[in-house]
Structures are given as C-alpha cells and as structure tokens.
Enzyme design. Structure first.
Site, mmCIF file in Angstrom:
data_model
loop_
_atom_site.group_PDB
_atom_site.id
_atom_site.type_symbol
_atom_site.label_atom_id
_atom_site.label_comp_id
_atom_site.label_asym_id
_atom_site.label_seq_id
_atom_site.Cartn_x
_atom_site.Cartn_y
_atom_site.Cartn_z
ATOM 1 N NE ARG A 161 -2.756 8.116 -4.418
ATOM 2 C CZ ARG A 161 -1.487 8.521 -4.042
ATOM 3 N NH1 ARG A 161 -0.648 7.348 -3.914
ATOM 4 N NH2 ARG A 161 -1.076 9.569 -4.358
ATOM 5 C CB ILE A 219 -0.947 0.100 1.243
ATOM 6 C CG1 ILE A 219 -0.178 -0.110 2.560
ATOM 7 C CG2 ILE A 219 -2.071 -0.824 1.138
ATOM 8 C CD1 ILE A 219 -1.317 -0.040 3.733
ATOM 9 C CG ASP A 220 0.073 4.149 -2.834
ATOM 10 O OD1 ASP A 220 0.494 3.496 -3.445
ATOM 11 O OD2 ASP A 220 -1.110 4.648 -3.272
ATOM 12 C CE LYS A 221 6.482 9.165 3.194
ATOM 13 N NZ LYS A 221 7.256 10.298 2.510
#
Length: 297
Positions: A233, A133-135
């Site tokens: 997103r 998962i993204d930062k």
C-alpha cells in the site's frame, strides 16, 4: 501517574495535546479516559475532550491496565484451502482481522482457526500465525500447527524463499510494464497508524507487473520480496499509483468497495516436514472481479 505540562502560545484542545504527547494511545482511548473522569488539569477533573489548555497547565492521568488478551475458539466459517498435521492454508475474507488485539478481542481469523484445528503453540494471542495481511486485504495465509512448522515457515520468510503474490487495482496508468520498488519503510512521524518511506527504515522490496490497464486505473500483480507492514500500500502510493479503495494511503475519489482492492492471490512454501514445494492460488473476491469487469466495460 503521568504528568504533562502544556507550554505554548494560545490555546489547544486537551485531547489533541495528549494525542501529540502520547503516541502509544489511540484517540478513542484518550477520549474515553477524559469522559470517564480519568484525567485532571491542574488537579481538577476534566470530562470534556474539547477543553482548552493554556500555557503552564498541568495534565495528569494514569493509564488503566488493559485486560489480558487471549484468543478463544469461536465457530466462525473458515475457507480452508489446504490442511495436514503441520500446516494450514486459509483464504481470509476481506474485513476479517488476523489475530486478537485491543480493538478486536474476538471474531478474528485466529478465533476461527482455534475452533476448527488443533494448534500447538504457546502464543496465546497469535497461535500459529507466522505472517499477516491487513483486515481489508483478502487472500491466502499459511498457519503453523506446531513448533516444527512454525520455525520452518518463519525461517522461509526470513530467507525470502517462499512465494507471496498479490493482485491489486491501482490508480493511474503505467508507462513501464514491470518494475521494482526498493524503498525502506518505517512508522510515519505524523500519524502512528501509517507507515512511510523513511531513510532509516527497514528494507522493503516489492516487484510489480502490469496485467491490464483501464481508464484511470490498472490491474497489477505484486510480488513481495520482504513483508513489512502496509508494504504494498505504501510502495504503490510512493510511485504514484495508490491502491484503489485504500482509506489510509489512497485518494478520497476512488472505486466504491469495502476497503483496498488488494488480494493475496498466490502462496508458495516448502513443507516443514516433507520439504515438498506447495503452491496455492485463490480467486479474488466477487466485488474485486465485478469491479474489474466494470472497468473493462
């Protein structure tokens, strides 16, 4: 040695020209190469990023070899939701990178995992990691502690038999309560850091359900059928409801926070050894919950 010839009318900045020609280099890397006297124009060393090229100028440079990256154990606090001899489920905080990369060689989730658990995996950079998962996205990740677990969890991702549900605060209000976004994703042509809806992209499917609506914003639940980079997103931006706080795909006028209001809330999968169905849920971060309360008010 890389040699590039600028062919065009007028003048163009040196750093911009290299950026357009070398998609594998970041702008910060290009700037560093120029300032470190690594780049010549017509055999003359240039150290100014704003140097203007004219038609016919020859730009030459060699990309320095990067130091090899290897994850090392680091004593970093880790929110462990579940652990046994085969799998580990962690709640990743917002702001933490999942595994080491050129811009983040340590301080990542992998560095923390290696300190707290024994991971038998030959991958020196992403040991145990089967999905990311993204930062600035928080929430649940499953980690494989051995080869049996890694193969099983990767197969479940491929077969779409696991469960990954997110909650998000997004811009705007919905007319429909539920929907499915089926739009292929690929790298954006004008920005290598972004993904985009492209005709020849990889299949990407996201299910959404509206939980609650506020003035100008909505709280939604999102279920991944596929797991492409930045999928939620990009898909939410595509239907006109970008994730609030998203610095890449959202508007500048948004909710104050530390990045996108996106949280991996629920994770379910079949245990690699016992074949028991495991399912976990964790609350969203404090800033997420407080923002929802403010929107209600």
């Amino acid at each position: 040695m890389i040699n590039l010839i600028f062919e065009g009318e007028g003048k163009v900045r040196l750093d911009k020209f290299i950026d357009e020609q070398m998609s594998e280099l970041s702008r910060s890397q290009i700037s560093k190469f120029i300032k470190d006297s690594e780049i010549t124009v017509n055999n003359q060393v240039i150290t100014k990023t704003g140097y203007k090229l004219v038609n016919g100028d020859e730009v030459s440079f060699t990309i320095p070899a990067e130091k090899p990256i290897e994850a090392i154990p680091q004593d970093i606090p880790l929110d462990i939701v579940y652990e046994d001899d085969d799998v580990l489920v962690v709640n990743k905080p917002q702001g933490m990178v999942v595994h080491p990369a050129a811009g983040h060689r340590d301080g990542t989730l992998v560095n923390a995992i290696l300190y707290h658990s024994k991971i038998n995996d030959d991958d020196l950079i992403r040991p145990g990691i089967v999905h990311r998962i993204d930062k600035d996205t928080s929430g649940l990740l499953m980690v494989a502690k051995n080869n049996l677990a890694k193969q099983s969890l990767m197969n479940q991702l491929k077969e779409k038999s696991n469960l990954r549900e997110y909650v998000a605060i997004v811009h705007g209000n919905f007319k429909e309560r539920k929907g499915i976004i089926n739009a292929p994703l690929g790298r954006a042509k004008n920005n290598r850091k972004k993904q985009a809806i492209v005709d020849d992209g990889r299949k990407a499917v996201t299910h959404f359900e509206v939980i609650e609506q506020f003035e100008g914003y909505s709280l939604v639940k999102l279920k991944l059928e596929t797991g492409r980079t930045h999928q939620i997103r990009v898909h939410m931006q595509y239907i006109g409801h970008p994730v609030a706080g998203d610095p890449l795909y959202g508007p500048k006028h948004t909710l104050p926070g530390n990045g996108q209001f996106l949280h991996a809330e629920t994770l379910g999968f079949e245990h690699p050894r016992t074949h028991e169905w495991l399912e976990f849920s964790v609350d969203s971060p404090k800033i997420f919950q407080e923002t929802v309360k403010k929107l209600r008010g």
